[in-house]
Motif scaffolding. Sequence first.
Motif, PDB file in Angstrom:
ATOM      1  N   PHE A 164      28.243  48.618  38.233  1.00 60.48           N
ATOM      2  CA  PHE A 164      28.499  47.483  39.118  1.00 60.48           C
ATOM      3  C   PHE A 164      29.867  46.831  38.903  1.00 60.48           C
ATOM      4  O   PHE A 164      30.235  45.915  39.625  1.00 60.48           O
ATOM      5  CB  PHE A 164      27.408  46.413  38.921  1.00 60.48           C
ATOM      6  N   ILE A 165      30.621  47.285  37.914  1.00 57.76           N
ATOM      7  CA  ILE A 165      31.869  46.599  37.578  1.00 57.76           C
ATOM      8  C   ILE A 165      33.072  47.186  38.308  1.00 57.76           C
ATOM      9  O   ILE A 165      33.039  48.298  38.813  1.00 57.76           O
ATOM     10  CB  ILE A 165      32.152  46.614  36.066  1.00 57.76           C
ATOM     11  N   ARG A 166      34.139  46.405  38.296  1.00 54.64           N
ATOM     12  CA  ARG A 166      35.433  46.878  38.775  1.00 54.64           C
ATOM     13  C   ARG A 166      36.125  47.551  37.593  1.00 54.64           C
ATOM     14  O   ARG A 166      36.225  46.973  36.527  1.00 54.64           O
ATOM     15  CB  ARG A 166      36.279  45.699  39.257  1.00 54.64           C
ATOM     16  N   ASP A 167      36.596  48.752  37.779  1.00 58.94           N
ATOM     17  CA  ASP A 167      37.277  49.487  36.718  1.00 58.94           C
ATOM     18  C   ASP A 167      38.727  49.015  36.667  1.00 58.94           C
ATOM     19  O   ASP A 167      39.546  49.382  37.498  1.00 58.94           O
ATOM     20  CB  ASP A 167      37.209  50.995  36.987  1.00 58.94           C
ATOM     21  N   ARG A 168      39.025  48.194  35.675  1.00 59.26           N
ATOM     22  CA  ARG A 168      40.324  47.528  35.624  1.00 59.26           C
ATOM     23  C   ARG A 168      41.090  47.832  34.340  1.00 59.26           C
ATOM     24  O   ARG A 168      41.937  47.051  33.911  1.00 59.26           O
ATOM     25  CB  ARG A 168      40.113  46.028  35.755  1.00 59.26           C
ATOM     26  N   LEU A 169      40.845  48.991  33.758  1.00 57.16           N
ATOM     27  CA  LEU A 169      41.481  49.332  32.487  1.00 57.16           C
ATOM     28  C   LEU A 169      43.008  49.316  32.592  1.00 57.16           C
ATOM     29  O   LEU A 169      43.688  48.661  31.804  1.00 57.16           O
ATOM     30  CB  LEU A 169      40.995  50.698  31.997  1.00 57.16           C
ATOM     31  N   VAL A 170      43.545  50.039  33.537  1.00 53.49           N
ATOM     32  CA  VAL A 170      45.002  50.141  33.652  1.00 53.49           C
ATOM     33  C   VAL A 170      45.615  48.785  33.999  1.00 53.49           C
ATOM     34  O   VAL A 170      46.651  48.403  33.452  1.00 53.49           O
ATOM     35  CB  VAL A 170      45.388  51.212  34.699  1.00 53.49           C
ATOM     36  N   GLU A 171      44.949  48.049  34.859  1.00 57.91           N
ATOM     37  CA  GLU A 171      45.419  46.713  35.211  1.00 57.91           C
ATOM     38  C   GLU A 171      45.490  45.815  33.973  1.00 57.91           C
ATOM     39  O   GLU A 171      46.462  45.093  33.762  1.00 57.91           O
ATOM     40  CB  GLU A 171      44.481  46.109  36.252  1.00 57.91           C
ATOM     41  N   CYS A 172      44.463  45.874  33.146  1.00 57.48           N
ATOM     42  CA  CYS A 172      44.443  45.060  31.923  1.00 57.48           C
ATOM     43  C   CYS A 172      45.544  45.490  30.961  1.00 57.48           C
ATOM     44  O   CYS A 172      46.198  44.646  30.324  1.00 57.48           O
ATOM     45  CB  CYS A 172      43.075  45.154  31.249  1.00 57.48           C
ATOM     46  N   TYR A 173      45.763  46.806  30.854  1.00 54.73           N
ATOM     47  CA  TYR A 173      46.819  47.292  29.970  1.00 54.73           C
ATOM     48  C   TYR A 173      48.190  46.816  30.449  1.00 54.73           C
ATOM     49  O   TYR A 173      49.003  46.333  29.659  1.00 54.73           O
ATOM     50  CB  TYR A 173      46.787  48.815  29.867  1.00 54.73           C
ATOM     51  N   PHE A 174      48.451  46.938  31.743  1.00 52.31           N
ATOM     52  CA  PHE A 174      49.746  46.486  32.257  1.00 52.31           C
ATOM     53  C   PHE A 174      49.925  44.981  32.110  1.00 52.31           C
ATOM     54  O   PHE A 174      51.039  44.496  31.900  1.00 52.31           O
ATOM     55  CB  PHE A 174      49.936  46.915  33.709  1.00 52.31           C
ATOM     56  N   TRP A 175      48.848  44.251  32.223  1.00 54.06           N
ATOM     57  CA  TRP A 175      48.917  42.815  32.020  1.00 54.06           C
ATOM     58  C   TRP A 175      49.363  42.518  30.584  1.00 54.06           C
ATOM     59  O   TRP A 175      50.226  41.670  30.340  1.00 54.06           O
ATOM     60  CB  TRP A 175      47.555  42.206  32.323  1.00 54.06           C
TER      61      TRP A 175
ATOM     62  N   SER B 227      36.505  41.354  31.617  1.00 49.16           N
ATOM     63  CA  SER B 227      36.369  41.739  33.021  1.00 49.16           C
ATOM     64  C   SER B 227      34.947  42.217  33.308  1.00 49.16           C
ATOM     65  O   SER B 227      34.352  41.856  34.336  1.00 49.16           O
ATOM     66  CB  SER B 227      37.376  42.842  33.355  1.00 49.16           C
ATOM     67  N   ILE B 228      34.407  43.003  32.388  1.00 49.13           N
ATOM     68  CA  ILE B 228      33.009  43.443  32.523  1.00 49.13           C
ATOM     69  C   ILE B 228      32.095  42.222  32.478  1.00 49.13           C
ATOM     70  O   ILE B 228      31.157  42.093  33.276  1.00 49.13           O
ATOM     71  CB  ILE B 228      32.628  44.443  31.413  1.00 49.13           C
ATOM     72  N   LEU B 229      32.358  41.331  31.548  1.00 46.72           N
ATOM     73  CA  LEU B 229      31.561  40.115  31.412  1.00 46.72           C
ATOM     74  C   LEU B 229      31.573  39.293  32.701  1.00 46.72           C
ATOM     75  O   LEU B 229      30.536  38.801  33.135  1.00 46.72           O
ATOM     76  CB  LEU B 229      32.091  39.281  30.246  1.00 46.72           C
ATOM     77  N   ASP B 230      32.732  39.180  33.299  1.00 44.31           N
ATOM     78  CA  ASP B 230      32.849  38.447  34.558  1.00 44.31           C
ATOM     79  C   ASP B 230      31.961  39.069  35.631  1.00 44.31           C
ATOM     80  O   ASP B 230      31.267  38.360  36.353  1.00 44.31           O
ATOM     81  CB  ASP B 230      34.312  38.431  35.009  1.00 44.31           C
ATOM     82  N   ASP B 231      31.955  40.388  35.706  1.00 44.23           N
ATOM     83  CA  ASP B 231      31.120  41.067  36.705  1.00 44.23           C
ATOM     84  C   ASP B 231      29.632  40.953  36.374  1.00 44.23           C
ATOM     85  O   ASP B 231      28.802  40.885  37.279  1.00 44.23           O
ATOM     86  CB  ASP B 231      31.534  42.533  36.829  1.00 44.23           C
ATOM     87  N   ILE B 232      29.306  40.937  35.088  1.00 45.63           N
ATOM     88  CA  ILE B 232      27.902  40.738  34.700  1.00 45.63           C
ATOM     89  C   ILE B 232      27.426  39.376  35.191  1.00 45.63           C
ATOM     90  O   ILE B 232      26.360  39.250  35.786  1.00 45.63           O
ATOM     91  CB  ILE B 232      27.722  40.858  33.169  1.00 45.63           C
ATOM     92  N   TYR B 233      28.223  38.348  34.947  1.00 49.28           N
ATOM     93  CA  TYR B 233      27.829  36.999  35.344  1.00 49.28           C
ATOM     94  C   TYR B 233      27.883  36.797  36.856  1.00 49.28           C
ATOM     95  O   TYR B 233      27.027  36.139  37.429  1.00 49.28           O
ATOM     96  CB  TYR B 233      28.704  35.948  34.647  1.00 49.28           C
ATOM     97  N   ASP B 234      28.889  37.344  37.499  1.00 50.91           N
ATOM     98  CA  ASP B 234      29.075  37.076  38.918  1.00 50.91           C
ATOM     99  C   ASP B 234      28.247  37.956  39.844  1.00 50.91           C
ATOM    100  O   ASP B 234      27.891  37.537  40.934  1.00 50.91           O
ATOM    101  CB  ASP B 234      30.550  37.236  39.310  1.00 50.91           C
TER     102      ASP B 234
END
Length: 152
Positions: A37-48, A73-80
């Motif tokens: 259910f999550i957004r896969d944001r690994l590369v985005e987080c690394y670039f950040w 980011s996973i936590l945010d998707d779990i809660y939201d």
Amino acid sequence: MKFAKLDFKILQHLHKMEINKINRWWKGLDVATNFPFIRDRLVECYFWMMGAYFEPHYAVARAFVTKVTCLLSILDDIYDAYGTYEELEMFTKAVQRWDTNCIDQLPDYMKLWYSEALNVYNDMEDLMSKEGKSYRVQLAIEAVYMIFTFCS
């Protein structure tokens, strides 16, 4: 100009090695199966984190904060998007205690997230204690605690 090109290639190689290592960690979580259910944001987080810790000697910080940001980011998707109210209440209390004894009461996907968060922070504490800087990890844990206290 030759030294600038060489420096760029060395730095590019360092970044490739870092993202490769972080990607292996991410795939080890089997995110697609365990957190569909999550957004896969690994590369985005690394670039950040590359923007925040751009100098080569911050490689450890970049890796640690990238992992923490991915977990958040996973936590945010779990809660939201995914967790039920009752599950989220138990989860919040468990994380506020920051104790592995609470893990058995959680659903499987929350157990995985919680145990991985504990692992990431424990790994960093082991690494920082070798340098005599383990207090920094404790401050990071307290920041997570403050997030959960504020949100509850």
